[in-house]
Each structure stands twice: as structure tokens, then as C-alpha cells.
Design a protein around this motif. Structure first.
Motif, PDB file in Angstrom:
ATOM      1  N   LEU A 155       0.885  -1.227   0.014  1.00 36.49           N
ATOM      2  CA  LEU A 155       0.115   0.118   0.046  1.00 36.49           C
ATOM      3  C   LEU A 155       0.893   1.157  -0.071  1.00 36.49           C
ATOM      4  O   LEU A 155       0.704   2.249  -0.675  1.00 36.49           O
ATOM      5  CB  LEU A 155      -0.911   0.087   1.360  1.00 36.49           C
ATOM      6  CG  LEU A 155      -2.206  -0.785   1.079  1.00 36.49           C
ATOM      7  CD1 LEU A 155      -2.879  -0.873   2.558  1.00 36.49           C
ATOM      8  CD2 LEU A 155      -3.225  -0.220   0.074  1.00 36.49           C
ATOM      9  N   ARG A 156       2.053   1.225   0.730  1.00 40.74           N
ATOM     10  CA  ARG A 156       2.734   2.291   1.101  1.00 40.74           C
ATOM     11  C   ARG A 156       3.345   2.641  -0.463  1.00 40.74           C
ATOM     12  O   ARG A 156       3.524   3.634  -0.793  1.00 40.74           O
ATOM     13  CB  ARG A 156       3.820   2.310   1.820  1.00 40.74           C
ATOM     14  CG  ARG A 156       3.359   2.214   3.404  1.00 40.74           C
ATOM     15  CD  ARG A 156       4.362   1.840   4.362  1.00 40.74           C
ATOM     16  NE  ARG A 156       3.884   1.788   5.785  1.00 40.74           N
ATOM     17  CZ  ARG A 156       4.749   1.006   6.793  1.00 40.74           C
ATOM     18  NH1 ARG A 156       5.916   0.661   6.615  1.00 40.74           N
ATOM     19  NH2 ARG A 156       4.227   1.237   7.886  1.00 40.74           N
ATOM     20  N   ARG A 157       4.006   1.697  -1.037  1.00 40.84           N
ATOM     21  CA  ARG A 157       4.809   1.760  -2.147  1.00 40.84           C
ATOM     22  C   ARG A 157       3.819   2.193  -3.345  1.00 40.84           C
ATOM     23  O   ARG A 157       4.129   2.980  -4.207  1.00 40.84           O
ATOM     24  CB  ARG A 157       5.338   0.185  -2.488  1.00 40.84           C
ATOM     25  CG  ARG A 157       6.028   0.505  -3.868  1.00 40.84           C
ATOM     26  CD  ARG A 157       6.800   1.694  -4.171  1.00 40.84           C
ATOM     27  NE  ARG A 157       8.057   1.973  -3.212  1.00 40.84           N
ATOM     28  CZ  ARG A 157       9.158   1.711  -2.942  1.00 40.84           C
ATOM     29  NH1 ARG A 157       9.564   0.897  -3.787  1.00 40.84           N
ATOM     30  NH2 ARG A 157       9.859   1.676  -1.788  1.00 40.84           N
ATOM     31  N   ARG A 158       2.649   1.699  -3.459  1.00 40.69           N
ATOM     32  CA  ARG A 158       1.441   2.011  -4.344  1.00 40.69           C
ATOM     33  C   ARG A 158       1.269   3.612  -4.372  1.00 40.69           C
ATOM     34  O   ARG A 158       1.054   4.073  -5.149  1.00 40.69           O
ATOM     35  CB  ARG A 158       0.353   1.287  -4.360  1.00 40.69           C
ATOM     36  CG  ARG A 158      -0.411   1.444  -5.673  1.00 40.69           C
ATOM     37  CD  ARG A 158      -1.705   0.593  -5.776  1.00 40.69           C
ATOM     38  NE  ARG A 158      -2.712   0.866  -4.940  1.00 40.69           N
ATOM     39  CZ  ARG A 158      -3.738   0.443  -5.013  1.00 40.69           C
ATOM     40  NH1 ARG A 158      -4.380   0.045  -5.998  1.00 40.69           N
ATOM     41  NH2 ARG A 158      -4.894   1.052  -4.111  1.00 40.69           N
ATOM     42  N   LYS A 159       1.067   4.140  -3.310  1.00 40.02           N
ATOM     43  CA  LYS A 159       0.942   5.406  -2.889  1.00 40.02           C
ATOM     44  C   LYS A 159       2.071   6.352  -3.483  1.00 40.02           C
ATOM     45  O   LYS A 159       1.893   7.240  -4.220  1.00 40.02           O
ATOM     46  CB  LYS A 159       0.794   5.584  -1.441  1.00 40.02           C
ATOM     47  CG  LYS A 159      -0.158   6.805  -0.928  1.00 40.02           C
ATOM     48  CD  LYS A 159      -0.431   6.682   0.561  1.00 40.02           C
ATOM     49  CE  LYS A 159      -0.374   8.043   1.273  1.00 40.02           C
ATOM     50  NZ  LYS A 159      -0.287   8.104   2.757  1.00 40.02           N
ATOM     51  N   ASP A 160       3.134   5.910  -3.290  1.00 35.01           N
ATOM     52  CA  ASP A 160       4.439   6.404  -3.729  1.00 35.01           C
ATOM     53  C   ASP A 160       4.385   6.652  -5.281  1.00 35.01           C
ATOM     54  O   ASP A 160       4.451   7.667  -5.831  1.00 35.01           O
ATOM     55  CB  ASP A 160       5.712   5.853  -3.201  1.00 35.01           C
ATOM     56  CG  ASP A 160       6.047   6.052  -1.869  1.00 35.01           C
ATOM     57  OD1 ASP A 160       5.453   7.089  -1.268  1.00 35.01           O
ATOM     58  OD2 ASP A 160       6.987   5.073  -1.321  1.00 35.01           O
TER      59      ASP A 160
ATOM     60  N   ASP B  18       1.842   6.202  -7.206  1.00 39.20           N
ATOM     61  CA  ASP B  18       0.634   7.080  -7.860  1.00 39.20           C
ATOM     62  C   ASP B  18       1.033   8.577  -7.661  1.00 39.20           C
ATOM     63  O   ASP B  18       0.678   9.234  -8.596  1.00 39.20           O
ATOM     64  CB  ASP B  18      -0.505   7.085  -6.527  1.00 39.20           C
ATOM     65  CG  ASP B  18      -1.539   5.755  -6.826  1.00 39.20           C
ATOM     66  OD1 ASP B  18      -1.350   5.110  -7.884  1.00 39.20           O
ATOM     67  OD2 ASP B  18      -2.465   5.550  -6.105  1.00 39.20           O
ATOM     68  N   LYS B  19       1.721   8.974  -6.570  1.00 40.42           N
ATOM     69  CA  LYS B  19       2.168  10.424  -6.700  1.00 40.42           C
ATOM     70  C   LYS B  19       3.234  10.652  -7.969  1.00 40.42           C
ATOM     71  O   LYS B  19       3.030  11.734  -8.345  1.00 40.42           O
ATOM     72  CB  LYS B  19       2.858  10.623  -5.605  1.00 40.42           C
ATOM     73  CG  LYS B  19       1.997  10.896  -4.262  1.00 40.42           C
ATOM     74  CD  LYS B  19       2.925  11.580  -3.009  1.00 40.42           C
ATOM     75  CE  LYS B  19       2.422  10.918  -1.680  1.00 40.42           C
ATOM     76  NZ  LYS B  19       3.466  10.748  -0.592  1.00 40.42           N
TER      77      LYS B  19
END
Ligand code: DC
Length: 227
Positions: free
Chosen positions: A157-162, A164-165
Motif C-alpha cells: 500500500l505504501r509503495r503504491r501510494k508513492d 501514484d504520486k
């Protein structure tokens, strides 16, 4: 044995997306100490290989290692990464470069060069470094060593957020698969594999907030050095 020089060294190691950068950056800001993102250096080396369409093999490493110049500069609490004079700070954050960094990091010649750079950068200042081999190889006498872990779901989840940005859209499954592949590669390589140093403190960030984690690590550091 602890680091015997006047400055202190904090080593943060762990698998991909366990929160190393966020933690190390925040601590560096709070304590006004130098932050060294060693992964960014391997990423820049990986980018060199991608941009020059080079396969990751001994021969190409041998022929190109001298042509790869990596520098980190610091500006308003941000790290700027230069590859042969070009600012590659944004370019190195893609999934392709993540894998290229892992591929290039297997080679002893690459590691020797980057470890020397890291030791030189960290020799005079109070410093926090994050990576895979900081507590085991780069600064085995660090004053405080932390080994971060977090559940696979939280890391994905954390990596996907990065990503996405940065405009790179991927499913959670895809992101998780890439993380696990890279972890496997980083943990099983011959040269300085990712592993917890015997004297590192294991910290599970799965259900901790960034603030909690930062405060816990600063408290541990206070027990060891004057800050
Ligand atoms: O921390 P990161 O995801 O930016 O690191 C990218 C890759 O670089 C990682 O998969 C393995 C390699 N690396 C390494 O081998 N040793 C380090 N100290 C830091 C990173």
C-alpha cells in the motif's frame, strides 16, 4: 563495538517499502543531522544501465563502472541525486529503476564504489543512513542499528501510494509481486545480502504511525549518545 569517533552514526536497514526513508528523513530533520539515502545511489547506477541499454553482467560492470559518477547534494532538507552531472532525483523513482537498482547492486565492483562513497560522506558528521547493508557492512560500528519490518500488505500500500504520486498506476497485486521479487533478490545475493545485523533492533512498523516510530528511535538514540 561502537563507532569510536566523535560523531554518531545511525543505521536503518530493511526490505523495500518498510518505511526506512520516511523514518530516516524525519529523524534527520528533527536532529538536524545528515541523511544519506544509499538506495538512491544504487538507483542512479541502475538508471545508467537502463539508459545505455546495457545488460547486467560482469563485463558491462567492468567497462562502465569508472564512467558512473554519482553525487548526492542537500538542499532545503531534500536530497538531490546527480548521475554524471544530471539531476536524476525524479527519474530514479520508477518501478523499472527499482528493479535495475536491485540488479546492479549484486555486483561487488558496484558495491565497493558506493560503500566507499557512503563511508566518506558519513565519516565526520552525525549521520543517519538507510539501506540494506548499513549495519552489517557500511558502518558495522554504528551507534544505533534499526532493522525495520512491516507486513507485505502495508508495504505494498505504501509503495503504491508513492508510485501514484509519480503518476505510475499499478494494482496492489503487481506492486506486491515486484516488492517480493526485489526482496528475494536483495536477500539472496552473494555480496552483502540484506540481513539484520545481530545487534540491530527489530522494529515492526505495521501498526505504528510515523510519529510513534520516530519518537521510539530518538529515545533509543538518547540512551546511547548525547543528542
Ligand atoms: O532502498 P531502495 O528501494 O531505494 O533501494 C533500491 C535497491 O538498491 C534495492 O532493491 C537494493 C539496492 N540497495 C542495496 O543493495 N544496498 C543498499 N544499501 C541500498 C539499496
Amino acid at each position: 563495538m561502537e563507532n569510536s569517533s566523535k560523531n554518531y552514526v545511525v543505521a536503518i536497514d530493511g526490505k523495500a517499502a518498510t518505511g526506512k526513508s520516511t523514518l530516516a528523513k524525519e529523524i534527520a530533520k528533527k536532529l538536524n543531522i545528515l541523511y544519506i539515502d544509499t538506495g538512491a545511489m544504487y538507483r542512479a547506477a541502475g538508471l545508467y544501465f537502463l539508459e545505455n541499454n546495457l545488460e547486467f553482467n560482469e563485463e558491462n560492470i567492468e567497462n562502465n563502472i569508472e564512467k558512473i559518477d554519482i553525487k548526492l547534494k542537500y538542499c532545503n532538507n531534500a536530497t538531490i541525486v546527480y548521475l554524471n552531472g544530471e539531476d536524476v532525483t525524479d527519474k530514479i523513482r520508477t518501478s523499472d529503476v527499482s528493479m535495475a537498482a536491485s540488479n546492479v547492486s549484486k555486483f561487488a565492483k558496484v558495491r565497493e564504489k558506493l560503500v566507499e562513497l557512503q563511508r566518506n560522506m558519513g565519516k565526520d558528521d552525525n549521520v543517519i543512513l538507510e539501506g540494506r547493508d548499513i549495519g552489517t557492512v557500511v558502518f558495522p560500528n554504528a551507534n544505533l542499528k534499526i532493522f525495520l519490518v512491516a507486513s507485505e500488505d502495508v508495504r505494498a500500500l505504501r509503495r503504491r501510494k508513492d508510485l501514484d504520486k509519480k503518476g505510475e498506476v499499478k494494482s496492489i497485486e503487481e506492486v506486491k509481486e515486484e516488492l517480493l521479487k526485489r526482496d528475494e533478490q536483495d536477500s539472496t545475493r552473494k555480496e552483502s545480502p540484506l540481513k539484520k545485523a545481530d545487534d540491530a533492533i527489530l522494529l515492526d512498523t505495521t501498526s505504528l504511525t510515523i510519529e510513534d516510530t520516530v519518537n521510539m528511535v530518538i529515545d533509543m538514540l538518547k540512551e546511547r549518545v548525547e543528542i
